[in-house]
Scaffold this motif. Structure first.
Motif, PDB file in Angstrom:
ATOM      1  N   GLY A 209     113.602 -13.291   7.505  1.00 59.91           N
ATOM      2  CA  GLY A 209     114.178 -13.489   8.828  1.00 59.91           C
ATOM      3  C   GLY A 209     113.429 -14.487   9.672  1.00 59.91           C
ATOM      4  N   ALA A 210     112.149 -14.649   9.381  1.00 62.21           N
ATOM      5  CA  ALA A 210     111.332 -15.571  10.164  1.00 62.21           C
ATOM      6  C   ALA A 210     111.787 -17.017  10.009  1.00 62.21           C
ATOM      7  N   MET A 211     112.503 -17.325   8.928  1.00 65.86           N
ATOM      8  CA  MET A 211     113.012 -18.676   8.749  1.00 65.86           C
ATOM      9  C   MET A 211     113.935 -19.067   9.913  1.00 65.86           C
ATOM     10  N   TYR A 212     114.693 -18.096  10.394  1.00 69.31           N
ATOM     11  CA  TYR A 212     115.586 -18.348  11.531  1.00 69.31           C
ATOM     12  C   TYR A 212     114.929 -17.972  12.853  1.00 69.31           C
ATOM     13  N   ASP A 213     114.153 -16.897  12.837  1.00 70.20           N
ATOM     14  CA  ASP A 213     113.505 -16.471  14.080  1.00 70.20           C
ATOM     15  C   ASP A 213     112.631 -17.571  14.672  1.00 70.20           C
ATOM     16  N   PHE A 214     111.946 -18.303  13.793  1.00 72.50           N
ATOM     17  CA  PHE A 214     111.019 -19.336  14.262  1.00 72.50           C
ATOM     18  C   PHE A 214     111.492 -20.750  13.900  1.00 72.50           C
ATOM     19  N   LYS A 215     112.774 -20.868  13.503  1.00 68.44           N
ATOM     20  CA  LYS A 215     113.419 -22.167  13.268  1.00 68.44           C
ATOM     21  C   LYS A 215     112.648 -23.007  12.244  1.00 68.44           C
ATOM     22  N   THR A 217     113.797 -23.538   8.864  1.00 64.91           N
ATOM     23  CA  THR A 217     114.584 -23.913   7.690  1.00 64.91           C
ATOM     24  C   THR A 217     114.442 -25.393   7.329  1.00 64.91           C
ATOM     25  N   ASP A 218     114.240 -26.239   8.311  1.00 63.82           N
ATOM     26  CA  ASP A 218     114.047 -27.661   8.017  1.00 63.82           C
ATOM     27  C   ASP A 218     112.616 -27.964   7.583  1.00 63.82           C
ATOM     28  N   GLU A 219     111.699 -27.125   7.984  1.00 59.38           N
ATOM     29  CA  GLU A 219     110.283 -27.380   7.700  1.00 59.38           C
ATOM     30  C   GLU A 219     109.900 -26.949   6.284  1.00 59.38           C
ATOM     31  N   VAL A 220     110.406 -25.786   5.856  1.00 57.33           N
ATOM     32  CA  VAL A 220     110.049 -25.263   4.521  1.00 57.33           C
ATOM     33  C   VAL A 220     111.318 -24.738   3.846  1.00 57.33           C
ATOM     34  N   PRO A 221     112.096 -25.623   3.225  1.00 55.33           N
ATOM     35  CA  PRO A 221     113.403 -25.239   2.676  1.00 55.33           C
ATOM     36  C   PRO A 221     113.372 -24.735   1.232  1.00 55.33           C
ATOM     37  N   VAL A 222     112.181 -24.560   0.652  1.00 59.81           N
ATOM     38  CA  VAL A 222     112.064 -24.107  -0.737  1.00 59.81           C
ATOM     39  C   VAL A 222     111.437 -22.715  -0.751  1.00 59.81           C
ATOM     40  N   HIS A 223     112.078 -21.775  -1.454  1.00 53.18           N
ATOM     41  CA  HIS A 223     111.680 -20.375  -1.367  1.00 53.18           C
ATOM     42  C   HIS A 223     111.414 -19.789  -2.756  1.00 53.18           C
ATOM     43  N   ALA A 267     113.659   0.100   8.777  1.00 51.66           N
ATOM     44  CA  ALA A 267     115.011  -0.106   8.245  1.00 51.66           C
ATOM     45  C   ALA A 267     115.749  -1.216   8.982  1.00 51.66           C
ATOM     46  N   GLY A 268     115.606  -1.265  10.296  1.00 46.09           N
ATOM     47  CA  GLY A 268     116.295  -2.300  11.059  1.00 46.09           C
ATOM     48  C   GLY A 268     115.806  -3.692  10.715  1.00 46.09           C
ATOM     49  N   TRP A 269     114.496  -3.833  10.573  1.00 44.47           N
ATOM     50  CA  TRP A 269     113.922  -5.129  10.231  1.00 44.47           C
ATOM     51  C   TRP A 269     114.340  -5.528   8.816  1.00 44.47           C
ATOM     52  N   HIS A 270     114.313  -4.563   7.880  1.00 39.71           N
ATOM     53  CA  HIS A 270     114.718  -4.837   6.506  1.00 39.71           C
ATOM     54  C   HIS A 270     116.163  -5.348   6.460  1.00 39.71           C
ATOM     55  N   ALA A 276     119.270 -12.404   6.513  1.00 39.08           N
ATOM     56  CA  ALA A 276     118.752 -13.775   6.608  1.00 39.08           C
ATOM     57  C   ALA A 276     118.606 -14.391   5.224  1.00 39.08           C
ATOM     58  N   LYS A 277     118.145 -13.602   4.275  1.00 42.43           N
ATOM     59  CA  LYS A 277     118.008 -14.122   2.909  1.00 42.43           C
ATOM     60  C   LYS A 277     119.368 -14.535   2.354  1.00 42.43           C
ATOM     61  N   ALA A 278     120.390 -13.700   2.566  1.00 37.66           N
ATOM     62  CA  ALA A 278     121.733 -14.037   2.101  1.00 37.66           C
ATOM     63  C   ALA A 278     122.241 -15.312   2.762  1.00 37.66           C
ATOM     64  N   GLN A 279     121.945 -15.477   4.041  1.00 33.79           N
ATOM     65  CA  GLN A 279     122.360 -16.678   4.755  1.00 33.79           C
ATOM     66  C   GLN A 279     121.663 -17.914   4.200  1.00 33.79           C
ATOM     67  N   LEU A 280     120.380 -17.786   3.888  1.00 34.82           N
ATOM     68  CA  LEU A 280     119.638 -18.897   3.298  1.00 34.82           C
ATOM     69  C   LEU A 280     120.201 -19.272   1.931  1.00 34.82           C
ATOM     70  N   MET A 281     120.532 -18.263   1.135  1.00 38.39           N
ATOM     71  CA  MET A 281     121.043 -18.528  -0.209  1.00 38.39           C
ATOM     72  C   MET A 281     122.401 -19.220  -0.164  1.00 38.39           C
ATOM     73  N   ALA A 282     123.149 -19.003   0.912  1.00 39.25           N
ATOM     74  CA  ALA A 282     124.460 -19.647   1.055  1.00 39.25           C
ATOM     75  C   ALA A 282     124.357 -21.049   1.643  1.00 39.25           C
ATOM     76  N   ASP A 283     123.167 -21.443   2.062  1.00 40.22           N
ATOM     77  CA  ASP A 283     122.941 -22.738   2.698  1.00 40.22           C
ATOM     78  C   ASP A 283     122.521 -23.752   1.633  1.00 40.22           C
ATOM     79  N   GLU A 284     123.342 -24.779   1.429  1.00 40.68           N
ATOM     80  CA  GLU A 284     123.066 -25.760   0.370  1.00 40.68           C
ATOM     81  C   GLU A 284     121.806 -26.566   0.618  1.00 40.68           C
ATOM     82  N   SER A 285     121.302 -26.544   1.831  1.00 38.61           N
ATOM     83  CA  SER A 285     120.077 -27.299   2.125  1.00 38.61           C
ATOM     84  C   SER A 285     118.809 -26.535   1.708  1.00 38.61           C
TER      85      SER A 285
END
Length: 339
Positions: A209-215, A217-223, A267-270, A276-285
């Motif tokens: 979730g921190a990929m979006y919480d702290f913006k 995705t452009d800085e570290v796009p490889v997971h 549970a809420g954080w999980h 967020a992980k699912a959203q990242l996996m759907a992002d072609e970048s």
């Protein structure tokens, strides 16, 4: 004034003293995450709201987010010294201070944050809380879903760390980076994006979730898609603040400082991390690498010295490291959270 208005005024006047008496205490809760991201919205805030509701309004919880009252590494002392009543603490921000708890930071031991939160709470209450955090009351354990390694280029095995500057999640991860020949860049979570954008760091160990919480995705796009580590924050309470409560209000706090609440806030954080992980996996970048079984074993072998170093640190403080480690593994097994 009409007769009805006079009667209404009398009723309100009669109940006014009760309304004033309803709130008996205001507890100041400080944390260091932005107020809109999931650790706050799915964990800290619902806990505080439940305390207020369960106390029928006798306890008010006033929340100060985003380091308003102090820097992230200072939060344990803020609670211990009574600067605040409640504080959200990352024990890993203060290297060497909580050697028993640091076992939760060793990578590749736990793979479930919700069950893991319950396991850690039960284990630490027995093996470490009084020894290390005896000057506060531990309320709940709050890990994110197992975090990952996020980088600017492919890293699939431990050899890929060598020569890279990496922002570690906590002190144990910093040591791991050093063992692998990398350079740890230790900055609090709110300062990670700046470190990456300036080139001070090239990778980060962070929850999804921190990929979006702290913006980021452009800085570290490889997971690297594996349960790399946990970072288990704790909410602690000043002892004098607790001791000063009425028995009725203490009971409310006791009910909210429990294994069950550790699972609830985790549970809420999980849930948000997995979304967020699912959203990242759907992002072609974004790019995902799944390590091979051989690479997983290489990571485990590379982390083995951390256990031995942990044992030495605990033994130096007079602790029975083997018994504490055995207790931790048993708790993880009990809650089905072992990796």
């Amino acid at each position: 004034m009409t007769r009805n208005a006079i009667a209404l005024g009398a009723i309100l006047a009669a109940f006014a003293p009760l309304a004033l008496q309803a709130q008996e205490v205001t507890l100041r809760l400080s944390h260091w995450v932005p107020p809109t991201i999931s650790p706050a919205t799915k964990g800290i805030n619902p806990w505080a709201e439940s305390v207020q509701e369960a106390s029928d309004g006798r306890i008010a919880v006033q929340i100060f987010p985003a380091q308003q009252l102090g820097k992230a590494p200072d939060h344990y002392d803020m609670a211990a010294q009574g600067i605040v009543d409640l504080a959200y603490v990352n024990p890993g921000y203060t290297a060497g201070r909580f050697p028993i708890y640091a076992l939760t930071e060793v990578p590749f031991i736990a793979d479930d944050s919700v069950k893991g939160a319950q396991a850690i709470h039960e284990w630490y209450a027995e093996y470490g809380a009084q020894q290390e955090m005896g000057d506060v009351k531990v309320c709940f354990v709050h890990p994110h879903a197992p975090g990952a390694l996020h980088s600017q280029e492919d890293i699939t095995g431990p050899e890929g760390i060598k020569g890279k500057n990496i922002r570690p999640a906590h002190a144990t991860m910093a040591r791991f980076v050093s063992l692998l020949g990398g350079g740890p860049v230790q900055v609090p979570a709110p300062e990670v994006r700046e470190a990456l954008s300036k080139g001070t760091a090239e990778a980060v160990t962070f929850p999804w979730g921190a990929m979006y919480d702290f913006k980021l995705t452009d800085e570290v796009p490889v997971h690297l898609d594996m349960p790399f580590y946990l970072s288990a924050q704790v909410l602690v309470m000043n002892k004098a603040s607790y001791d000063g409560l009425s028995d009725e209000n203490k009971a409310v706090i006791d009910d909210h400082c429990s294994i069950e609440w550790s699972g609830t806030v985790a549970a809420g954080w999980h849930e948000d991390d997995m979304a967020a992980k699912a959203q990242l996996m759907a992002d072609e970048s974004q790019s995902f690498n799944t390590p091979t079984p051989e690479e997983v074993e290489a990571w485990r072998a590379a982390a083995a010295p951390l256990i031995e170093e942990w044992k030495e640190a605990v033994a130096a403080k007079g602790g029975d490291a083997d018994a504490i480690l055995e207790g931790y593994r048993a708790a993880l097994d009990k809650y089905d959270a072992a990796y």
